[in-house]
Scaffold this motif. Sequence first.
Motif, mmCIF file in Angstrom:
data_model
loop_
_atom_site.group_PDB
_atom_site.id
_atom_site.type_symbol
_atom_site.label_atom_id
_atom_site.label_comp_id
_atom_site.label_asym_id
_atom_site.label_seq_id
_atom_site.Cartn_x
_atom_site.Cartn_y
_atom_site.Cartn_z
ATOM 1 N N TYR A 153 0.977 -1.219 -0.080
ATOM 2 C CA TYR A 153 -0.020 0.104 0.022
ATOM 3 C C TYR A 153 0.857 1.347 -0.004
ATOM 4 O O TYR A 153 1.731 1.190 0.714
ATOM 5 N N THR B 53 1.581 3.098 3.213
ATOM 6 C CA THR B 53 2.374 2.438 3.991
ATOM 7 C C THR B 53 3.835 2.697 3.783
ATOM 8 O O THR B 53 4.736 2.858 4.678
ATOM 9 N N GLU C 24 1.754 -8.079 2.692
ATOM 10 C CA GLU C 24 0.260 -7.882 2.007
ATOM 11 C C GLU C 24 -0.158 -8.982 1.200
ATOM 12 O O GLU C 24 0.606 -9.217 0.325
ATOM 13 N N THR D 34 -11.209 1.247 7.374
ATOM 14 C CA THR D 34 -11.768 2.112 6.307
ATOM 15 C C THR D 34 -12.292 1.284 5.264
ATOM 16 O O THR D 34 -13.391 1.623 4.821
ATOM 17 N N ILE E 161 -12.745 6.527 8.663
ATOM 18 C CA ILE E 161 -11.410 6.187 8.569
ATOM 19 C C ILE E 161 -11.069 5.438 9.723
ATOM 20 O O ILE E 161 -11.438 5.915 10.765
ATOM 21 N N GLY E 162 -10.614 3.962 9.678
ATOM 22 C CA GLY E 162 -10.156 3.479 10.787
ATOM 23 C C GLY E 162 -9.120 2.448 10.700
ATOM 24 O O GLY E 162 -9.048 1.986 9.708
ATOM 25 N N LEU F 231 -11.521 1.464 -1.208
ATOM 26 C CA LEU F 231 -11.851 0.381 -1.657
ATOM 27 C C LEU F 231 -12.836 -0.356 -0.379
ATOM 28 O O LEU F 231 -12.689 0.090 0.482
#
Length: 385
Positions: A105, A108, A148, A201, A211-212, A331
């Motif tokens: 990502y 990140t 990931e 999120t 957002i979380g 997404l």
Amino acid sequence: MQWPEEQFGFETRAIHAGQAPDPATGAVITPVYMTSTYAHTSPGEHKGYEYSRSHNPTRSAFETCVANLEGARYGFAFASGCVGATTLIHLLKQGDHVVCCDDMYGGTYRLFEQVFRPKGITFSYADLSVDGALEAQLNDRTRFVWLESPSNPLMKLVDITRLSQIAHAAGARVVVDNTFLSPYFQKPIELGADLVLHSTTKYINGHSDLIGGVVVTDDQDLGERLSFLHNTIGGIQGAMDAYLCLRSLKTLAVRMQAHQTNAMAVATYLQDHPAVDRVIYPGLASHPQYDLACRQTTGHGGMLSCYLKGDLAQARHFLEKVRIFTLAESLGGVESLVEHPAIMTHASLPAEVKLKLGINDSLIRMSVGIETQADLLADLDQALS
Ligand SMILES: *Cc1c(COP(=O)(O)O)cnc(C)c1O
């Protein structure tokens, strides 16, 4: 309150774990405890809650539930996925080293390279789906292997079990960013990982309205250290957002099934379309790691990427013409989104890195939502024509 979670299935636990009726009123749904502080009956005597940075009953219910679904004992809800990642890196110290999968990502990557590298933590990136790639990066300062799977945006998989064995033998812990599949389709801790991160999120909240982030672990030492950092750094999730995430977990299973059904239909449709060069979806037998996908996960989720034929002009034309798919970053929501990684989500990657990874002007990423399948296919059809 003890709740015999092990004997129940995923859907039952998603609806009930950590969510006993409210002891004060019997409310079936966990209330939103909008409070910063809690009354003591005598100095130091309280009901287990002192200050909402440390604990909040709504947040605790969500943390308990999501940890349960990941097969872990400790969960920590954050204000964003990025501050979850930030808190994880605070488990490390100057001189420590992290090995990461290469097409991670973009946010990140930016956090690691622009915030933590200047502070003396080192990061290396490799295509960890290749045999021997992890071994080549490990050194005696390696503390984390950051994975990931599937990766973003190229949907590459890594063998979490095999890489965890190699990392553990070298004394490193394994972090899996499980945002793309959610615990419904992939349980990294059962596969051998130590820590799981989500941007809530995305699929966990699933409705594109907050957002979380959340971090879970089943390791007592890591759980205690994270509990300290969560409270001390304070990147916590607010009660209202924790409530929305908790509410969303209740439908995670049905949403993920619907995302997968539609994504499979879209992938199959695109694969046969003359304007499409290649589709990358782990649920297609044409995916180079289809066998690993079937072994490691119980489903393939709602994310896919494809290369359109032609150049940026063709890609732009398609992205401007879609009507149900919204051209937007992010997404995992119920609505379908489409985006251009090279210009949008992965713009912060250096050009040569993008080129090496295959993030070029023809690459399109889709987050397939749960709208009527025929409508999605018709939308793609008109936009590709
Ligand atoms: C969005 C995302 C993040 C970052 O999470 P935020 O909630 O945006 O801070 C991390 N990892 C992946 C895979 C993501 O998609």
